[in-house]
Design a protein around this motif. Structure first.
Motif, PDB file in Angstrom:
ATOM      1  N   LEU A 199       7.046 -14.273 -13.559  1.00  0.00           N
ATOM      2  CA  LEU A 199       6.814 -13.685 -12.236  1.00  0.00           C
ATOM      3  C   LEU A 199       5.322 -13.452 -12.016  1.00  0.00           C
ATOM      4  O   LEU A 199       4.809 -13.584 -10.896  1.00  0.00           O
ATOM      5  CB  LEU A 199       7.589 -12.364 -12.151  1.00  0.00           C
ATOM      6  N   ASP A 200       4.619 -13.138 -13.094  1.00  0.00           N
ATOM      7  CA  ASP A 200       3.180 -12.866 -13.016  1.00  0.00           C
ATOM      8  C   ASP A 200       2.377 -14.118 -12.647  1.00  0.00           C
ATOM      9  O   ASP A 200       1.247 -14.025 -12.179  1.00  0.00           O
ATOM     10  CB  ASP A 200       2.710 -12.300 -14.363  1.00  0.00           C
ATOM     11  N   GLN A 201       2.988 -15.292 -12.876  1.00  0.00           N
ATOM     12  CA  GLN A 201       2.258 -16.529 -12.580  1.00  0.00           C
ATOM     13  C   GLN A 201       2.239 -16.865 -11.089  1.00  0.00           C
ATOM     14  O   GLN A 201       1.519 -17.757 -10.654  1.00  0.00           O
ATOM     15  CB  GLN A 201       2.850 -17.677 -13.401  1.00  0.00           C
ATOM     16  N   GLN A 247       8.958 -13.540  -5.311  1.00  0.00           N
ATOM     17  CA  GLN A 247       9.760 -14.737  -5.526  1.00  0.00           C
ATOM     18  C   GLN A 247      11.222 -14.485  -5.171  1.00  0.00           C
ATOM     19  O   GLN A 247      11.708 -13.359  -5.300  1.00  0.00           O
ATOM     20  CB  GLN A 247       9.687 -15.158  -7.002  1.00  0.00           C
ATOM     21  N   ARG A 248      11.890 -15.539  -4.756  1.00  0.00           N
ATOM     22  CA  ARG A 248      13.333 -15.449  -4.534  1.00  0.00           C
ATOM     23  C   ARG A 248      14.013 -15.101  -5.856  1.00  0.00           C
ATOM     24  O   ARG A 248      13.648 -15.638  -6.902  1.00  0.00           O
ATOM     25  CB  ARG A 248      13.884 -16.793  -4.059  1.00  0.00           C
ATOM     26  N   CYS A 249      14.960 -14.161  -5.816  1.00  0.00           N
ATOM     27  CA  CYS A 249      15.754 -13.865  -7.004  1.00  0.00           C
ATOM     28  C   CYS A 249      16.466 -15.168  -7.383  1.00  0.00           C
ATOM     29  O   CYS A 249      17.011 -15.849  -6.521  1.00  0.00           O
ATOM     30  CB  CYS A 249      16.790 -12.779  -6.713  1.00  0.00           C
ATOM     31  N   GLY A 250      16.435 -15.504  -8.629  1.00  0.00           N
ATOM     32  CA  GLY A 250      17.083 -16.743  -9.074  1.00  0.00           C
ATOM     33  C   GLY A 250      16.134 -17.919  -9.122  1.00  0.00           C
ATOM     34  O   GLY A 250      16.470 -18.964  -9.676  1.00  0.00           O
ATOM     35  N   ALA A 251      14.932 -17.753  -8.555  1.00  0.00           N
ATOM     36  CA  ALA A 251      13.982 -18.874  -8.537  1.00  0.00           C
ATOM     37  C   ALA A 251      13.377 -19.102  -9.920  1.00  0.00           C
ATOM     38  O   ALA A 251      12.938 -20.204 -10.234  1.00  0.00           O
ATOM     39  CB  ALA A 251      12.870 -18.615  -7.527  1.00  0.00           C
ATOM     40  N   ILE A 252      13.349 -18.057 -10.728  1.00  0.00           N
ATOM     41  CA  ILE A 252      12.775 -18.182 -12.066  1.00  0.00           C
ATOM     42  C   ILE A 252      13.890 -18.484 -13.061  1.00  0.00           C
ATOM     43  O   ILE A 252      14.845 -17.715 -13.186  1.00  0.00           O
ATOM     44  CB  ILE A 252      11.997 -16.900 -12.443  1.00  0.00           C
ATOM     45  N   GLN A 264      18.329 -13.298   1.836  1.00  0.00           N
ATOM     46  CA  GLN A 264      17.549 -13.549   0.619  1.00  0.00           C
ATOM     47  C   GLN A 264      17.220 -12.275  -0.143  1.00  0.00           C
ATOM     48  O   GLN A 264      17.012 -11.210   0.444  1.00  0.00           O
ATOM     49  CB  GLN A 264      16.232 -14.223   0.989  1.00  0.00           C
ATOM     50  N   CYS A 265      17.176 -12.438  -1.458  1.00  0.00           N
ATOM     51  CA  CYS A 265      16.745 -11.354  -2.339  1.00  0.00           C
ATOM     52  C   CYS A 265      15.388 -11.770  -2.895  1.00  0.00           C
ATOM     53  O   CYS A 265      15.206 -12.906  -3.337  1.00  0.00           O
ATOM     54  CB  CYS A 265      17.803 -11.213  -3.439  1.00  0.00           C
ATOM     55  N   LEU A 266      14.416 -10.865  -2.812  1.00  0.00           N
ATOM     56  CA  LEU A 266      13.043 -11.191  -3.212  1.00  0.00           C
ATOM     57  C   LEU A 266      12.536 -10.184  -4.236  1.00  0.00           C
ATOM     58  O   LEU A 266      12.786  -8.980  -4.110  1.00  0.00           O
ATOM     59  CB  LEU A 266      12.124 -11.183  -1.989  1.00  0.00           C
ATOM     60  N   THR A 267      11.836 -10.670  -5.238  1.00  0.00           N
ATOM     61  CA  THR A 267      11.370  -9.813  -6.338  1.00  0.00           C
ATOM     62  C   THR A 267       9.872  -9.971  -6.564  1.00  0.00           C
ATOM     63  O   THR A 267       9.349 -11.074  -6.466  1.00  0.00           O
ATOM     64  CB  THR A 267      12.101 -10.183  -7.650  1.00  0.00           C
ATOM     65  N   SER A 268       9.216  -8.859  -6.858  1.00  0.00           N
ATOM     66  CA  SER A 268       7.783  -8.914  -7.181  1.00  0.00           C
ATOM     67  C   SER A 268       7.457  -7.882  -8.257  1.00  0.00           C
ATOM     68  O   SER A 268       8.206  -6.926  -8.476  1.00  0.00           O
ATOM     69  CB  SER A 268       6.941  -8.638  -5.928  1.00  0.00           C
ATOM     70  N   LEU A 269       6.333  -8.091  -8.920  1.00  0.00           N
ATOM     71  CA  LEU A 269       5.860  -7.130  -9.922  1.00  0.00           C
ATOM     72  C   LEU A 269       5.120  -5.988  -9.232  1.00  0.00           C
ATOM     73  O   LEU A 269       4.456  -6.205  -8.224  1.00  0.00           O
ATOM     74  CB  LEU A 269       4.903  -7.822 -10.901  1.00  0.00           C
ATOM     75  N   ARG A 270       5.189  -4.782  -9.817  1.00  0.00           N
ATOM     76  CA  ARG A 270       4.475  -3.627  -9.259  1.00  0.00           C
ATOM     77  C   ARG A 270       3.157  -3.437 -10.028  1.00  0.00           C
ATOM     78  O   ARG A 270       2.826  -2.331 -10.449  1.00  0.00           O
ATOM     79  CB  ARG A 270       5.374  -2.388  -9.363  1.00  0.00           C
TER      80      ARG A 270
END
Lengths: 109, 109
Positions: free
Chosen positions: A33-35, A40-45, A75-81
């Motif tokens: 995720l850090d890259q 990012q979309r959940c499931g994209a990684i 859509q579900c979206l994820t990011s680092l804090r």
């Protein structure tokens, strides 16, 4: 629409962060995720575990305060804090992520 | 005379380190040990748990590669492996110990 609960910055603990990062699957997900500069979309990684297992890992990361997850439409979206974490625990995430990169290069898992 | 087993630097993993530091009792012990420049007598650092519980925590720290324990005569002596750890995972121990100090100052456990 699913709502995700996140700890406030005051609720995030150092030991909680360390525990969340102490699992190889979770640490690798955070590295991936850090890259990306954006969420990012959940499931994209891609991950090496079943979807239900990954849901557990993502919950641990979310409850520790490492990732933020939200829904937008379907859509579900994820990011680092990272910004918040670096303000509270300067250098911790940065050094751990760099060490994880180095370990990856020098070990055969 | 009791002999303690320690992992070689190659056997030490980042996730093992993070796991060992993710317990408040262990993290506080490491912080206390870090305040001394030299190795300390086992038992010299006050801990809030029973001796048998602390033995378990010390074994986790030793097996993760964070502390080194040796006997000299009838004494048991413990030290941090900071130099080795910093060579393998630059900045990780330093940033975690500094963050632990900050957390201690800003939270009431």
């Amino acid at each position: 629409m699913k709502q995700y609960q996140h700890p406030t910055i005051d609720q995030i603990t150092l030991t909680g962060i360390l525990h969340a990062l102490s699992d190889p699957v979770r640490l690798n997900f955070v590295r991936s995720l850090d890259q990306y500069a954006t969420e990012q979309r959940c499931g994209a990684i891609a991950t090496p575990v079943a979807k239900s297992t990954m849901s557990h890992h993502l919950r641990v990361l979310r409850e520790a305060g490492i990732i933020r997850t939200r829904t937008e439409g379907t859509q579900c979206l994820t990011s680092l804090r990272l910004g918040e974490l670096d303000a509270k625990f300067p250098g911790v995430m940065d050094s751990v992520l760099k060490a994880a990169d180095r370990s990856e290069l020098t070990s055969t898992p």
